[in-house]
Scaffold this motif. Sequence first.
Motif, short mmCIF file in Angstrom:
data_model
loop_
_atom_site.label_atom_id
_atom_site.label_comp_id
_atom_site.label_asym_id
_atom_site.label_seq_id
_atom_site.Cartn_x
_atom_site.Cartn_y
_atom_site.Cartn_z
N ASP A 1 0.33 -5.72 6.77
CA ASP A 1 0.51 -7.02 7.42
C ASP A 1 1.39 -6.88 8.66
OD1 ASP A 1 -1.06 -8.35 5.62
OD2 ASP A 1 0.62 -9.08 4.40
N SER A 2 2.41 -6.05 8.57
CA SER A 2 3.29 -5.83 9.71
C SER A 2 2.52 -5.21 10.87
CB SER A 2 4.45 -4.95 9.30
OG SER A 2 5.23 -4.61 10.43
N HIS A 3 1.70 -4.20 10.57
CA HIS A 3 0.90 -3.57 11.63
C HIS A 3 -0.12 -4.55 12.21
CE1 HIS A 3 2.47 0.46 11.42
NE2 HIS A 3 2.34 0.47 10.09
N ARG A 4 -0.71 -5.37 11.35
CA ARG A 4 -1.67 -6.37 11.85
C ARG A 4 -0.97 -7.37 12.76
NH1 ARG A 4 -3.21 -9.87 7.49
NH2 ARG A 4 -1.54 -11.13 8.30
N ASN A 5 0.24 -7.77 12.41
CA ASN A 5 0.98 -8.71 13.26
C ASN A 5 1.30 -8.10 14.61
OD1 ASN A 5 0.90 -10.62 11.25
ND2 ASN A 5 2.96 -10.18 10.49
N ASP B 1 3.89 -2.96 -7.60
CA ASP B 1 4.95 -2.95 -6.59
C ASP B 1 4.56 -2.10 -5.39
OD1 ASP B 1 6.46 -4.59 -8.18
OD2 ASP B 1 7.75 -2.97 -8.96
N PHE C 1 0.68 -3.51 1.23
CA PHE C 1 0.14 -4.71 1.89
C PHE C 1 1.13 -5.29 2.89
CE2 PHE C 1 -2.92 -5.63 -1.81
CZ PHE C 1 -3.92 -4.92 -1.17
N ILE C 2 2.42 -5.25 2.58
CA ILE C 2 3.43 -5.74 3.53
C ILE C 2 3.41 -4.87 4.78
CG2 ILE C 2 5.91 -5.89 3.91
CD1 ILE C 2 6.15 -6.83 0.99
N ASN C 3 3.31 -3.56 4.61
CA ASN C 3 3.25 -2.65 5.75
C ASN C 3 2.01 -2.91 6.60
OD1 ASN C 3 3.93 -0.60 7.45
ND2 ASN C 3 3.41 1.05 6.04
N GLN D 1 1.55 -1.41 -4.42
CA GLN D 1 0.47 -2.10 -3.73
C GLN D 1 1.02 -3.22 -2.85
OE1 GLN D 1 -2.30 -3.99 -6.36
NE2 GLN D 1 -3.88 -4.16 -4.79
N SER D 2 2.00 -3.95 -3.32
CA SER D 2 2.58 -5.02 -2.50
C SER D 2 3.32 -4.44 -1.30
CB SER D 2 3.49 -5.91 -3.34
OG SER D 2 4.62 -5.18 -3.78
N ILE D 3 3.99 -3.29 -1.47
CA ILE D 3 4.67 -2.65 -0.33
C ILE D 3 3.65 -2.20 0.71
CG2 ILE D 3 5.97 -0.60 0.34
CD1 ILE D 3 7.52 -0.92 -2.29
#
Length: 152
Positions: free
Chosen positions: A38-42, A28, A34-36, A30-32
Motif C-alpha cells: 500500500d505504501s508503494h502504491r501510494n 501478521d 500488504f502495508i508495504n 501478510q498484513s505487513i
Amino acid sequence: MELLLENYYRLADDLSNAARELRVLIDDSQSIIFINLDSHRNVMMRLNLQLTMGTFSLSLFGLMGVAFGMNLESSLEEDHRIFWLITGIMFMGSGLIWRRLLSFLGRQLEAPLPPMMASLPKKTLLADRSMELKNSLRLDGLGSGRSILTNR
C-alpha cells in the motif's frame, strides 16, 4: 493404555496450538506485506498525480506557442527576441503553476497532527521530586541520632 492416549491427546493439543500460532504469524506477515505494498502504491499514485499536474501546466502555457504557431501574419514573428521571450514566459509560467499545484498537493496530503493530551508541566514534576528528596533526607537525618561514623 490410558497414559498413551493422554500423551497422544497432549501432543495433538500442542500441535494444534503450534498451528494456531503459525497461522497468527502468517496473518501478521501478510498484513505487513500488504502495508508495504500500500505504501508503494501510494508513492506511485502521488508520482502519477505530480506528473499529471506538470503535464497540465505545460499544456496550459503551451497554448501561447500554439497561438504563435498558427499561419497568421503579425509583426511579432519578425523579431527573434520575441520567440525567446514567449518561450521563457511559457516555461516560467508552467514552472510556477506546477510548483503552486505541488505546494497545494503537499498541504492537502499532510498527515493531521495528533490531538494534544493534557499533561502536568515538567516544572511541577521536578519540584515535587525535589521536595520528596528533601523530605526523605530530612527524615533520615532527624530520625537517627547517630552519625555514619558511630555505626561502624
